[in-house]
Design a protein around this motif. Sequence first.
Motif, PDB file in Angstrom:
ATOM      1  N   HIS A  25       1.195   7.288  -3.615  1.00 46.01           N
ATOM      2  CA  HIS A  25       0.244   7.157  -4.713  1.00 46.01           C
ATOM      3  C   HIS A  25      -1.165   6.835  -4.225  1.00 46.01           C
ATOM      4  O   HIS A  25      -2.117   6.878  -5.005  1.00 46.01           O
ATOM      5  CB  HIS A  25       0.693   6.035  -5.663  1.00 46.01           C
ATOM      6  N   GLN A  26      -1.265   6.476  -2.926  1.00 41.18           N
ATOM      7  CA  GLN A  26      -2.545   6.053  -2.335  1.00 41.18           C
ATOM      8  C   GLN A  26      -3.185   4.939  -3.157  1.00 41.18           C
ATOM      9  O   GLN A  26      -4.374   4.973  -3.483  1.00 41.18           O
ATOM     10  CB  GLN A  26      -3.495   7.253  -2.189  1.00 41.18           C
ATOM     11  N   THR A  27      -2.359   3.977  -3.482  1.00 44.90           N
ATOM     12  CA  THR A  27      -2.824   2.816  -4.235  1.00 44.90           C
ATOM     13  C   THR A  27      -2.011   1.602  -3.825  1.00 44.90           C
ATOM     14  O   THR A  27      -0.989   1.724  -3.134  1.00 44.90           O
ATOM     15  CB  THR A  27      -2.712   3.053  -5.758  1.00 44.90           C
ATOM     16  N   SER A  28      -2.458   0.423  -4.243  1.00 46.52           N
ATOM     17  CA  SER A  28      -1.789  -0.819  -3.920  1.00 46.52           C
ATOM     18  C   SER A  28      -1.050  -1.344  -5.148  1.00 46.52           C
ATOM     19  O   SER A  28      -1.593  -1.336  -6.253  1.00 46.52           O
ATOM     20  CB  SER A  28      -2.817  -1.854  -3.454  1.00 46.52           C
ATOM     21  N   GLU A  36       0.866  -1.186   0.000  1.00 51.53           N
ATOM     22  CA  GLU A  36       0.000   0.000   0.000  1.00 51.53           C
ATOM     23  C   GLU A  36       0.896   1.228   0.000  1.00 51.53           C
ATOM     24  O   GLU A  36       1.527   1.549   1.002  1.00 51.53           O
ATOM     25  CB  GLU A  36      -0.910   0.004   1.231  1.00 51.53           C
TER      26      GLU A  36
END
Length: 238
Positions: A182-185, A178
Amino acid sequence: MEAARGADSGEEGRMSVKDKAKLRLKKFDVGDRFSHLPLAKASVLIPLMVKDERLCVLFTVRSMKLRRSPGEVCFPGGRNEPTDADEIATALREAKEEVGLNPEQAEVICRLVPSIDKTFSLVTPVVAFIEDSFQADPNPEEVSDMFSVPLKYFISPSKHTALPVKNTSFLMHSFEYEDPEHQTSFRIWGLTAHFAVFLALAIFGEKPTFEVQYDLDNLISSAENNLMDLYNMGRSKL
């Protein structure tokens, strides 16, 4: 022996994070020991950096325009070209083409034990330090994104799975990371994860929180044995 080990430990304790990592990595440098294997050759560059006093490793995400493995996380790299002097030259050339990293911006430390990919090519990981201020210039035809992960994640992850590789006794690691920036996985798996795990084991010398197929007391020799097992299995199928 114990006194010498204690002296080495004390010396490392006074070193910077980067210098300590360089010292340990040089013990794992295999040079061109496996260059003689009669396989197609490829290299990847593993870019290490120090961010907030932590070792971090830089990854790329393959462009969706690519025919092979679009959207997958990897390291900059590719196949050897006739003009490449060695595996290091291949890795540096590919990093320049993919993310705009000039060779003089990379401090090459070592070549780690290679592995064999699904095309039965010998892939050599080349480890280099770069500055955390490096401004990438990704080639959109090849790279859609870049992100960094603390190297420690590859021995102590929050999300990890391992699956057996078909018709072998080997495990394939897969990590979910996580990324707060980028606030993404991102999913890091396969050969990329394999190299990241070995790098973390080599530098930190700690037992990971998951099973690995190495003798941790003889890391480099067990990695070399694994490589030759893969090579011999591949040859037997030809």
